[in-house]
Write a protein that holds these residues in place. Structure first.
Motif, PDB file in Angstrom:
ATOM      1  N   MET A  63       0.827  -1.208   0.000  1.00 38.36           N
ATOM      2  CA  MET A  63       0.000   0.000   0.000  1.00 38.36           C
ATOM      3  C   MET A  63       0.865   1.264   0.000  1.00 38.36           C
ATOM      4  SD  MET A  63      -3.164  -0.600  -0.399  1.00 38.36           S
ATOM      5  CE  MET A  63      -3.874   0.992   0.050  1.00 38.36           C
ATOM      6  N   LYS A  64       1.953   1.231   0.754  1.00 33.06           N
ATOM      7  CA  LYS A  64       2.848   2.390   0.792  1.00 33.06           C
ATOM      8  C   LYS A  64       3.449   2.652  -0.598  1.00 33.06           C
ATOM      9  CE  LYS A  64       7.034   4.158   3.048  1.00 33.06           C
ATOM     10  NZ  LYS A  64       7.699   4.509   1.784  1.00 33.06           N
ATOM     11  N   SER A  65       3.849   1.590  -1.282  1.00 37.39           N
ATOM     12  CA  SER A  65       4.439   1.726  -2.611  1.00 37.39           C
ATOM     13  C   SER A  65       3.432   2.296  -3.604  1.00 37.39           C
ATOM     14  CB  SER A  65       4.939   0.366  -3.103  1.00 37.39           C
ATOM     15  OG  SER A  65       5.947  -0.134  -2.250  1.00 37.39           O
ATOM     16  N   ILE A  66       2.157   1.844  -3.469  1.00 38.49           N
ATOM     17  CA  ILE A  66       1.112   2.361  -4.349  1.00 38.49           C
ATOM     18  C   ILE A  66       0.913   3.851  -4.116  1.00 38.49           C
ATOM     19  CG2 ILE A  66      -1.377   2.291  -4.786  1.00 38.49           C
ATOM     20  CD1 ILE A  66      -1.193  -0.756  -4.256  1.00 38.49           C
ATOM     21  N   LYS A  67       0.850   4.265  -2.858  1.00 37.60           N
ATOM     22  CA  LYS A  67       0.678   5.694  -2.534  1.00 37.60           C
ATOM     23  C   LYS A  67       1.848   6.520  -3.044  1.00 37.60           C
ATOM     24  CE  LYS A  67      -2.166   4.852   1.572  1.00 37.60           C
ATOM     25  NZ  LYS A  67      -2.215   4.875   3.058  1.00 37.60           N
ATOM     26  N   ASP A  68       3.069   5.974  -2.904  1.00 38.50           N
ATOM     27  CA  ASP A  68       4.259   6.700  -3.384  1.00 38.50           C
ATOM     28  C   ASP A  68       4.208   6.866  -4.901  1.00 38.50           C
ATOM     29  OD1 ASP A  68       5.269   6.919  -0.853  1.00 38.50           O
ATOM     30  OD2 ASP A  68       6.666   5.223  -1.033  1.00 38.50           O
ATOM     31  N   SER A  69       3.791   5.814  -5.605  1.00 44.99           N
ATOM     32  CA  SER A  69       3.719   5.874  -7.061  1.00 44.99           C
ATOM     33  C   SER A  69       2.689   6.909  -7.518  1.00 44.99           C
ATOM     34  CB  SER A  69       3.368   4.497  -7.627  1.00 44.99           C
ATOM     35  OG  SER A  69       3.212   4.556  -9.030  1.00 44.99           O
ATOM     36  N   ILE A  70       1.533   6.929  -6.850  1.00 47.87           N
ATOM     37  CA  ILE A  70       0.483   7.891  -7.206  1.00 47.87           C
ATOM     38  C   ILE A  70       0.926   9.317  -6.873  1.00 47.87           C
ATOM     39  CG2 ILE A  70      -1.859   8.656  -6.631  1.00 47.87           C
ATOM     40  CD1 ILE A  70      -2.533   5.666  -6.158  1.00 47.87           C
ATOM     41  N   LYS A  71       1.522   9.498  -5.705  1.00 49.19           N
ATOM     42  CA  LYS A  71       1.928  10.836  -5.262  1.00 49.19           C
ATOM     43  C   LYS A  71       2.983  11.445  -6.178  1.00 49.19           C
ATOM     44  CE  LYS A  71       3.975  13.268  -1.316  1.00 49.19           C
ATOM     45  NZ  LYS A  71       4.516  13.134   0.066  1.00 49.19           N
ATOM     46  N   HIS A  72       3.999  10.646  -6.534  1.00 49.21           N
ATOM     47  CA  HIS A  72       5.126  11.172  -7.324  1.00 49.21           C
ATOM     48  C   HIS A  72       4.964  10.948  -8.823  1.00 49.21           C
ATOM     49  CE1 HIS A  72       7.276  11.991  -3.631  1.00 49.21           C
ATOM     50  NE2 HIS A  72       7.093  10.742  -3.236  1.00 49.21           N
ATOM     51  N   LYS A  73       3.853  10.263  -9.199  1.00 49.43           N
ATOM     52  CA  LYS A  73       3.550  10.012 -10.612  1.00 49.43           C
ATOM     53  C   LYS A  73       4.701   9.315 -11.341  1.00 49.43           C
ATOM     54  CE  LYS A  73       0.358  13.882 -10.922  1.00 49.43           C
ATOM     55  NZ  LYS A  73       0.015  15.166 -11.589  1.00 49.43           N
ATOM     56  N   LYS A  74       5.251   8.315 -10.676  1.00 45.87           N
ATOM     57  CA  LYS A  74       6.312   7.522 -11.306  1.00 45.87           C
ATOM     58  C   LYS A  74       6.326   6.120 -10.709  1.00 45.87           C
ATOM     59  CE  LYS A  74      10.054   9.031  -8.233  1.00 45.87           C
ATOM     60  NZ  LYS A  74      11.383   9.682  -8.179  1.00 45.87           N
ATOM     61  N   SER A  75       7.019   5.228 -11.362  1.00 48.10           N
ATOM     62  CA  SER A  75       7.070   3.846 -10.892  1.00 48.10           C
ATOM     63  C   SER A  75       8.020   3.717  -9.709  1.00 48.10           C
ATOM     64  CB  SER A  75       7.503   2.917 -12.018  1.00 48.10           C
ATOM     65  OG  SER A  75       8.785   3.276 -12.493  1.00 48.10           O
ATOM     66  N   VAL A  76       7.788   2.682  -8.883  1.00 47.64           N
ATOM     67  CA  VAL A  76       8.645   2.391  -7.730  1.00 47.64           C
ATOM     68  C   VAL A  76       8.991   0.906  -7.749  1.00 47.64           C
ATOM     69  CG1 VAL A  76       7.684   4.251  -6.311  1.00 47.64           C
ATOM     70  CG2 VAL A  76       6.644   1.972  -6.231  1.00 47.64           C
ATOM     71  N   LEU A  77      10.075   0.552  -7.073  1.00 48.20           N
ATOM     72  CA  LEU A  77      10.467  -0.857  -6.986  1.00 48.20           C
ATOM     73  C   LEU A  77       9.866  -1.499  -5.746  1.00 48.20           C
ATOM     74  CD1 LEU A  77      14.238  -0.958  -8.015  1.00 48.20           C
ATOM     75  CD2 LEU A  77      12.290  -1.812  -9.304  1.00 48.20           C
ATOM     76  N   VAL A  78       9.343  -2.707  -5.913  1.00 49.50           N
ATOM     77  CA  VAL A  78       8.782  -3.454  -4.784  1.00 49.50           C
ATOM     78  C   VAL A  78       9.280  -4.897  -4.850  1.00 49.50           C
ATOM     79  CG1 VAL A  78       6.706  -2.040  -4.601  1.00 49.50           C
ATOM     80  CG2 VAL A  78       6.700  -4.034  -6.099  1.00 49.50           C
ATOM     81  N   HIS A  79       9.110  -5.605  -3.735  1.00 51.36           N
ATOM     82  CA  HIS A  79       9.490  -7.016  -3.659  1.00 51.36           C
ATOM     83  C   HIS A  79       8.250  -7.882  -3.434  1.00 51.36           C
ATOM     84  CE1 HIS A  79      13.842  -6.811  -3.691  1.00 51.36           C
ATOM     85  NE2 HIS A  79      13.789  -5.798  -2.840  1.00 51.36           N
ATOM     86  N   SER A  80       8.259  -9.053  -4.055  1.00 50.46           N
ATOM     87  CA  SER A  80       7.243 -10.054  -3.766  1.00 50.46           C
ATOM     88  C   SER A  80       7.608 -10.745  -2.460  1.00 50.46           C
ATOM     89  CB  SER A  80       7.185 -11.071  -4.904  1.00 50.46           C
ATOM     90  OG  SER A  80       6.528 -12.238  -4.481  1.00 50.46           O
ATOM     91  N   LYS A  81       6.630 -10.971  -1.601  1.00 52.59           N
ATOM     92  CA  LYS A  81       6.912 -11.632  -0.319  1.00 52.59           C
ATOM     93  C   LYS A  81       7.266 -13.107  -0.505  1.00 52.59           C
ATOM     94  CE  LYS A  81       4.514  -8.726   3.009  1.00 52.59           C
ATOM     95  NZ  LYS A  81       3.533  -8.648   4.100  1.00 52.59           N
ATOM     96  N   SER A  82       6.783 -13.687  -1.574  1.00 54.70           N
ATOM     97  CA  SER A  82       7.077 -15.103  -1.803  1.00 54.70           C
ATOM     98  C   SER A  82       8.345 -15.298  -2.628  1.00 54.70           C
ATOM     99  CB  SER A  82       5.895 -15.776  -2.510  1.00 54.70           C
ATOM    100  OG  SER A  82       5.656 -15.136  -3.751  1.00 54.70           O
ATOM    101  N   LYS A  83       8.827 -14.215  -3.272  1.00 57.54           N
ATOM    102  CA  LYS A  83      10.021 -14.296  -4.113  1.00 57.54           C
ATOM    103  C   LYS A  83      10.900 -13.088  -3.796  1.00 57.54           C
ATOM    104  CE  LYS A  83       7.308 -16.527  -7.734  1.00 57.54           C
ATOM    105  NZ  LYS A  83       6.858 -16.511  -9.135  1.00 57.54           N
TER     106      LYS A  83
END
Length: 366
Positions: A63-83
């Motif tokens: 959720m934090k990554s989604i908010k950051d992407s929307i706020k700054h209008k750019k993509s962000v890096l995230v990790h999968s919890k299973s990978k």
């Protein structure tokens, strides 16, 4: 992905499941509470079933990554919890109170970039080590050369004809090795982060003449006649990286001499003309000095020209070719460090043409 278009057509996209399912990226539609409402085939194949689970259950700080992407209008890096070792590029867009997110697996690209960064760091560390060890590398060679020359000169007493022959072989090989080592260490220093420019005001005409004088004996030995034209220069003193200019010219001249026998080397010091300005994209508010060197020697081969300034690509081409690429590699790196331009041309039967351009650094009170 065009998220504005996606916003406008989101309802029709979900209604047309074939379009939604066939997106190459992972597409996930979540509610304001973070619960997944829809996920396309690519997302399900990667994460497994997603419907009715929250984004934070399968993405770290989802959720934090989604908010950051929307706020700054750019993509962000995230990790999968299973990978944990996977890097996902997340782009998010608001659709009313809900969100549509796109995920792309960039693991391979990021790992490649990390690998390149690691290689670059290793190369920098290696260069720094060699620069610091320069005296330790050169000292044994200088001792071999000094004592061998002393024995040849009779300082250690009379020697036999056979001993004299062997000593001269040792001396010649040691001198060759020293010349090679000097160029290798010069290249290492030019490439290393330890390089420090020598910015000062200097007489550019005298700088060229000094290098010519240092190579006078070698040119005489090879019956080479230099011609130096600086008639169009009206300002002799420039402020620039003196060390880079002189060392670059010195190495270019050595290559030119090595390829020439019973010929001429033409040198012209000038200001870049309009054609050069367009060719190299010179800035109009900067002053530049151009040094052109033209010889009548053997042409550099098309194969050599492809990697002429890259000694890393020349290790299997023989020592002479490797040393030549070391010299021109030094010139190329130093000119680039000076924010200048360096070019080489070779035409069959026409000799070789070297062109270097460096900007003059304006003094603050100008």
């Amino acid at each position: 992905m065009n998220f504005n278009q996606l916003k406008k057509n989101i309802n029709s996209l979900f209604a047309s499941s074939k379009i939604f399912e066939n997106f190459p990226d992972m597409i996930i539609y979540i509610g304001s509470d973070g619960v997944v409402k829809e996920a396309n085939k690519a997302a399900v194949n990667f994460f497994g079933p997603l419907e009715n689970i929250t984004i934070n259950e399968f993405l770290t700080d989802g959720m934090k990554s989604i908010k950051d992407s929307i706020k700054h209008k750019k993509s962000v890096l995230v990790h999968s919890k299973s990978k944990d070792n996977d890097y996902l590029e997340l782009s998010a867009s608001k659709i009313g109170d809900d969100c549509c997110i796109s995920l792309r697996n960039n693991t391979l690209q990021i790992n490649e970039n990390k690998k390149k960064d690691g290689i670059e760091k290793f190369n920098n560390d290696k260069n720094a080590m060699l620069v610091h060890l320069e005296n330790d590398i050169k000292s044994p060679l200088n001792s071999i050369i000094g004592f061998s020359q002393g024995l040849v000169d009779g300082i250690g007493g009379e020697i036999t004809q056979k001993q004299d022959k062997y000593l001269k072989i040792i001396l010649n090989n040691a001198n060759d090795m020293r010349d090679f080592t000097d160029k290798f260490l010069d290249f290492t220093y030019a490439e290393s982060l330890l390089y420090e420019p020598e910015i000062k005001k200097f007489d550019v005409i005298s700088a060229v003449k000094d290098v010519l004088k240092d190579h006078e004996a070698l040119m005489f030995q090879k019956n080479i006649e230099p011609e130096f034209d600086y008639s169009t220069i009206d300002v002799r003193y420039i402020t620039a990286d003196y060390k880079a200019f002189k060392k670059a010219f010195e190495n270019i001249l050595e290559v030119s001499i090595s390829l020439t026998q019973n010929g001429k080397i033409f040198l012209r010091l000038s200001y870049p003309d309009e054609e050069s300005g367009i060719t190299y994209g010179l800035e109009e508010d900067k002053r530049y000095i151009q040094l052109s060197i033209k010889d009548t020697g053997l042409n550099l081969t098309p194969e050599e020209m492809e990697y002429i300034c890259n000694p890393y690509a020349k290790t299997d081409k023989g020592r002479k070719v490797f040393v030549r690429s070391l010299r021109l590699g030094i010139a190329s790196i130093l000119i680039k460090r000076s924010e200048g331009f360096f070019a080489i041309n070779s035409e069959s039967g026409q000799g070789n043409f070297y062109n270097l351009i460096i900007p003059e650094i304006r003094e603050e009170n100008e």
